[in-house]
Scaffold this motif. Sequence first.
Motif, PDB file in Angstrom:
ATOM      1  N   ALA A   1     -23.643 -24.304 -39.685  1.00 36.26           N
ATOM      2  CA  ALA A   1     -24.431 -24.622 -38.491  1.00 36.26           C
ATOM      3  C   ALA A   1     -24.695 -26.120 -38.527  1.00 36.26           C
ATOM      4  O   ALA A   1     -25.718 -26.579 -39.023  1.00 36.26           O
ATOM      5  CB  ALA A   1     -25.736 -23.825 -38.494  1.00 36.26           C
TER       6      ALA A   1
ATOM      7  N   LEU B   1     -29.705 -17.402 -33.458  1.00 40.12           N
ATOM      8  CA  LEU B   1     -28.338 -16.967 -33.188  1.00 40.12           C
ATOM      9  C   LEU B   1     -28.374 -15.932 -32.063  1.00 40.12           C
ATOM     10  O   LEU B   1     -28.673 -14.766 -32.288  1.00 40.12           O
ATOM     11  CB  LEU B   1     -27.727 -16.394 -34.465  1.00 40.12           C
ATOM     12  CG  LEU B   1     -27.551 -17.425 -35.583  1.00 40.12           C
ATOM     13  CD1 LEU B   1     -27.271 -16.733 -36.914  1.00 40.12           C
ATOM     14  CD2 LEU B   1     -26.441 -18.398 -35.235  1.00 40.12           C
TER      15      LEU B   1
ATOM     16  N   VAL C   1     -31.414 -19.787 -37.917  1.00 41.57           N
ATOM     17  CA  VAL C   1     -30.907 -20.796 -38.841  1.00 41.57           C
ATOM     18  C   VAL C   1     -32.042 -21.791 -39.034  1.00 41.57           C
ATOM     19  O   VAL C   1     -32.467 -22.448 -38.086  1.00 41.57           O
ATOM     20  CB  VAL C   1     -29.659 -21.502 -38.275  1.00 41.57           C
ATOM     21  CG1 VAL C   1     -29.162 -22.536 -39.274  1.00 41.57           C
ATOM     22  CG2 VAL C   1     -28.569 -20.496 -37.957  1.00 41.57           C
TER      23      VAL C   1
ATOM     24  N   VAL D   1     -26.464 -22.095 -31.995  1.00 45.72           N
ATOM     25  CA  VAL D   1     -26.432 -23.313 -32.812  1.00 45.72           C
ATOM     26  C   VAL D   1     -25.018 -23.884 -32.733  1.00 45.72           C
ATOM     27  O   VAL D   1     -24.073 -23.162 -32.441  1.00 45.72           O
ATOM     28  CB  VAL D   1     -26.785 -23.034 -34.299  1.00 45.72           C
ATOM     29  CG1 VAL D   1     -28.215 -22.549 -34.454  1.00 45.72           C
ATOM     30  CG2 VAL D   1     -25.807 -22.035 -34.916  1.00 45.72           C
TER      31      VAL D   1
ATOM     32  N   THR E   1     -21.641 -25.249 -34.439  1.00 44.67           N
ATOM     33  CA  THR E   1     -20.965 -24.882 -35.682  1.00 44.67           C
ATOM     34  C   THR E   1     -19.727 -25.754 -35.904  1.00 44.67           C
ATOM     35  O   THR E   1     -19.311 -26.495 -35.011  1.00 44.67           O
ATOM     36  CB  THR E   1     -20.487 -23.414 -35.694  1.00 44.67           C
ATOM     37  OG1 THR E   1     -19.354 -23.305 -34.830  1.00 44.67           O
ATOM     38  CG2 THR E   1     -21.578 -22.459 -35.278  1.00 44.67           C
TER      39      THR E   1
END
Lengths: 499, 159
Positions: free
Chosen positions: A348, A361, A384, A421, A423
Amino acid sequence: MTEAPTPVQMRVLIANRGEIALRVIRGVHAAGGVAIAIHSDVDRHSPFVRAADVSYPMPGSPTEAYLNVDAVLAACQATGATAVHPGYGFLSENAGFAERLEAAGLIFIGPTADSIRLMGDKTRAVECAREANVPTVPSFTPDAEVDLATMRTEAETIGLPLLIKAAAGGGGKGMRVARSLDDLAEMIPSAVREAQNAFGDGRVFLERYLENAKHIEVQVVGDGHGDGVALGERDCSVQRRHQKIIEESPAPNLPDETRQRLHAAALSLVEKTNYRGAGTVEFILAADGEFFFLEMNTRLQVEHPVTEMVHGVDLVDLQLRIAHGEKIPASAKEASPRGHAIEIRVYAETPPTFMPSIGSLHEVVWPEGPGVRVDSGVERGGEVSVHYDPMLAKIIVHAANRSSAIERMRRALAETFIAGVDTTLGFCRDVIGHETFRGGHAYTTLIADEFTDWVAPARDDWVEAAARLAPRLAGAGSEATPDAGQPGVWTTLDQWRMA
Amino acid sequence: MTMSDTSGPTIDLDSGTYRVVSWNPPHLVLECGDDRRTLFVSSTKATTFVGLDGSTHAVARGRRSNAQLSEAESGHDDLTSPMPGKVLEVLVAEGDTVESGQRLLILEAMKMESPIRAPHDSVVTKLHVAVGDTIAGGDTLIELDSTALGDAPADGSTA
């Protein structure tokens, strides 16, 4: 494999979290054991806690929960654990922890405290490698505090460019690249400060910095009595900030003769130290084909799945067996590499700066199909947070050869979706599509050299169309979506029919 | 549950009419002409996330969709090629003012044509490619700058 170690007696506490805790729990279950999870308060709803047979909440802050040796020992007592698997990170390379466990009559699933201590001290580790006739990088290690003038003289002997590294360190902390002798005056004191802060040990050393080099590491397993096996090598050259993000096995473009010498060098360390359990000997492979010992990691590596897929072994199972006094099974000793495996780490983070990306998420979809493995520690609805390493999962593919593995990975990444998020997925997809990687020529500074200006793919018309159609799709929004209410899909289907 | 219906919702863009073939959250299958893609869609109150080829695009809801993408940026954009391919058409020149969503280049990659569009209203500051160029995935194709815009706002509502 032969019969499992007495399952009723094995109660393994996993002193870790996330994907590796889940991976170890699966290994313990496969061996017929009982898996015990410890967890911080913020992790209490995590998949790994659910997967365990017993879970035990830990006191303290989110990170203390996995670092407090006394508390882990108390958890072992409370849950009736007979053994502890440390995963990677946290207490995995803490010699004092291993000693405390063994003193308490518990099995530490890893090497001896002496091995951990030896390899954890980079200076002593290099000496050990030299004694085992394993090539090491030209370097200078000061005995004590050394004045800059001496460092400068030694640096001239080693040659430029050179690395300033923390003796106690890893993960790039306290590390500097000096390209001129004049850099030393500024870089050495700052590296010492950083090492002191990160490891409580400010010692640094100098070594030659090899450019366009590859990071090649050998997976070894030792039985603790000098017998060992090398389960092939991994090429982990694709790194950002000295941390790996893409790994593969076997290493591409590696001459057989070099491969055999690498494996032999790694095994000579296993023999010399009577190494017990799984370990990884890391080498730097220079552009001219020479290789040098970097360090030995005395634990399971993040990237262990590529070895498992190519060699058809279960490294956690091997760790459990050896920790319980078994020999290395013939199946592992005779394992030969088959096909090619590639792993990408899903962080992330926001490329190309790789700043951590924090959030909820909203959606998590992993790829499926033949030759695809996902080791994930997260799920839809999870958070996260800033507390832990931002690695969400690893996607591993296995195929008959390297080019098929690359294509399989590109397909797997296209099947993957993470919303909420940023990535490294799209970034990694571009890296494995890059001609240098495709050619098997990735080197450790490839990302720094070629990808610092990387930008996420522009929105094309497919994305544009999907985004504009989204308000007309039932269930596209979360429960918080104001215009959707709670319409069933059929309501919207009716709308389509009327449209 | 998967729905499949030939009369799914459609939207018209420059490149054609995009029709929903099926929608089984979060999987969305779209069709345009003879072409078909599986995408992922998931929305929050403020943002629609669209996934394609491993990349997730965050699109602000309810307003012109490019607004959110531009707000965090300095106004400068490097547009890169999503995959290796060839430049089929260059539709703009350096110095041109372009509207959000306007097609800038047409690429041919993996035997398919795909347009590269302006993420927001801006000025083309540099073209890195010409018709016929072969490009690698990640190559910079074109640079845009939205701070270089004059005071005449482009009307992006047409697309």
